[in-house]
Design an enzyme around this catalytic site. Sequence first.
Site, PDB file in Angstrom:
ATOM      1  N   CYS A 117      12.928  -5.669 -24.379  1.00 45.26           N
ATOM      2  CA  CYS A 117      12.015  -5.923 -23.659  1.00 45.26           C
ATOM      3  C   CYS A 117      11.739  -7.307 -22.886  1.00 45.26           C
ATOM      4  O   CYS A 117      11.498  -7.750 -24.089  1.00 45.26           O
ATOM      5  CB  CYS A 117      10.439  -6.151 -24.521  1.00 45.26           C
ATOM      6  SG  CYS A 117       9.011  -5.935 -22.712  1.00 45.26           S
ATOM      7  N   ASP A 176       9.801  -1.960 -27.542  1.00 41.42           N
ATOM      8  CA  ASP A 176       9.971  -1.833 -25.947  1.00 41.42           C
ATOM      9  C   ASP A 176       8.087  -2.121 -25.859  1.00 41.42           C
ATOM     10  O   ASP A 176       7.705  -1.542 -27.047  1.00 41.42           O
ATOM     11  CB  ASP A 176      10.696  -1.713 -25.354  1.00 41.42           C
ATOM     12  CG  ASP A 176      10.289  -2.008 -23.811  1.00 41.42           C
ATOM     13  OD1 ASP A 176       9.662  -2.380 -23.058  1.00 41.42           O
ATOM     14  OD2 ASP A 176      10.359  -0.498 -22.841  1.00 41.42           O
ATOM     15  N   SER A 177       8.010  -2.677 -24.935  1.00 41.08           N
ATOM     16  CA  SER A 177       6.547  -2.458 -24.636  1.00 41.08           C
ATOM     17  C   SER A 177       6.277  -1.029 -23.482  1.00 41.08           C
ATOM     18  O   SER A 177       4.937  -0.472 -23.699  1.00 41.08           O
ATOM     19  CB  SER A 177       6.059  -3.188 -22.619  1.00 41.08           C
ATOM     20  OG  SER A 177       7.095  -2.485 -21.754  1.00 41.08           O
ATOM     21  N   GLU A 227       9.515   4.168 -12.648  1.00 39.44           N
ATOM     22  CA  GLU A 227       8.791   5.864 -13.317  1.00 39.44           C
ATOM     23  C   GLU A 227       8.129   6.588 -12.424  1.00 39.44           C
ATOM     24  O   GLU A 227       8.100   7.890 -13.166  1.00 39.44           O
ATOM     25  CB  GLU A 227       7.402   4.763 -14.149  1.00 39.44           C
ATOM     26  CG  GLU A 227       7.895   3.358 -15.040  1.00 39.44           C
ATOM     27  CD  GLU A 227       6.902   2.894 -15.978  1.00 39.44           C
ATOM     28  OE1 GLU A 227       5.574   3.953 -16.371  1.00 39.44           O
ATOM     29  OE2 GLU A 227       7.213   2.973 -17.101  1.00 39.44           O
ATOM     30  N   CYS A 241      15.128  -6.941 -16.508  1.00 38.68           N
ATOM     31  CA  CYS A 241      14.104  -5.682 -16.909  1.00 38.68           C
ATOM     32  C   CYS A 241      14.983  -4.931 -17.459  1.00 38.68           C
ATOM     33  O   CYS A 241      15.686  -3.939 -17.284  1.00 38.68           O
ATOM     34  CB  CYS A 241      13.338  -5.575 -15.731  1.00 38.68           C
ATOM     35  SG  CYS A 241      12.242  -4.514 -16.798  1.00 38.68           S
ATOM     36  N   HIS A 282      14.098  -1.683 -17.018  1.00 42.26           N
ATOM     37  CA  HIS A 282      14.060  -0.039 -16.312  1.00 42.26           C
ATOM     38  C   HIS A 282      15.082  -0.221 -15.218  1.00 42.26           C
ATOM     39  O   HIS A 282      15.761   0.125 -14.608  1.00 42.26           O
ATOM     40  CB  HIS A 282      12.693   0.038 -15.816  1.00 42.26           C
ATOM     41  CG  HIS A 282      11.516   0.405 -16.393  1.00 42.26           C
ATOM     42  ND1 HIS A 282      10.707  -0.323 -17.574  1.00 42.26           N
ATOM     43  CD2 HIS A 282      10.682   1.366 -15.820  1.00 42.26           C
ATOM     44  CE1 HIS A 282      10.051  -0.232 -17.699  1.00 42.26           C
ATOM     45  NE2 HIS A 282       9.968   1.016 -16.923  1.00 42.26           N
TER      46      HIS A 282
HETATM   47  N1  DGL Z   1       9.873  -3.963 -20.560  1.00 45.59           N
HETATM   48  C1  DGL Z   1       9.448  -4.534 -19.379  1.00 45.59           C
HETATM   49  C2  DGL Z   1      10.345  -5.445 -19.751  1.00 45.59           C
HETATM   50  O1  DGL Z   1      11.119  -5.261 -19.320  1.00 45.59           O
HETATM   51  C3  DGL Z   1       9.195  -4.085 -18.658  1.00 45.59           C
HETATM   52  C4  DGL Z   1       8.309  -2.556 -18.483  1.00 45.59           C
HETATM   53  C5  DGL Z   1       6.560  -4.255 -18.356  1.00 45.59           C
HETATM   54  O2  DGL Z   1       6.191  -4.283 -17.407  1.00 45.59           O
HETATM   55  O3  DGL Z   1       6.136  -3.794 -19.855  1.00 45.59           O
HETATM   56  O4  DGL Z   1      10.260  -6.880 -19.001  1.00 45.59           O
END
Ligand code: DGL
Length: 265
Positions: free
Chosen positions: A73, A10-11, A152, A184, A186
């Site tokens: 992600c 993931d990012s 976050e 997403c 999160h």
């Molecule tokens: N992991 C990203 C997503 O699911 C969210 C956080 C980001 O913008 O990197 O889109």
Amino acid sequence: MNNSALGIFDSGVGGLTVVRAVQELLPSEHIVYLGDTARVPYGSKSPETIRRFSDEDVRYLLTQNVKAIVVACNTATAHALPMLQERYQIPIIGVIEAGVEAVLADPQTQRVGIIATRGTIHSHAYQHALALRRTGMMIVEQATPLLVPLIEENWIDHPATRQVLDTYLQPMLDKHIDTLLLACTHYPLLVPMLQEMIGDRVRIVDSATTCALHLQQELARLDMLADSAQIGTLSIALTDLSEQFEILAKRFLRKCPPLIKRVEI
Ligand code: DGL
């Protein structure tokens, strides 16, 4: 080979919601997780940059001898999955397919709201995938860039978050959506607040759980499931390590993470 680890990236640490779901469903699988915390967020970056970063994430995981990769992600899946699948021989699974299947699992679904980062919304990847499978559905997309920072900050039960959600969701609710897709990593953390706000009117679908199910089906189909006697382990690598990332990792995983190492990719 079947007992080799799964690579999940993931990012940042949000993809640990997917790790948690995978651990629950597939406890025999070893997992190597990579969070690109040095370059998070991906959601506000250009498609070219997202593709380059995702490619580097995959290359790192390949050095860990993983048997398959999950792009945990939504933004990376939306912009980079087809390129990654074309470039590498190893099975690579994204989150979009799973989310779409979960939406369509209910044959009554007619009016779908999608919330996600700007990058995911601008790609229209979910909208296209849904429209390909079922015609005549109404789809409303909404970029919700304020939600990742609020989550976050752990403002998951805060009036400010409720107000932001209300502003984002009202146009969709005015259009009488019957399903809300949380596109997403999160957003699963917002499910309790969302259920309180709209739960009895709208079905809430989150892509973390459905991604784990999709992965299980794919591994079974490819005959790549780990031996059921194996006890799965988790290792976490981040491209930047700070106290805040460790706190977030615990929150997304809902338990103490194992020792986290910092890596260069
Ligand atoms: N992991 C990203 C997503 O699911 C969210 C956080 C980001 O913008 O990197 O889109």
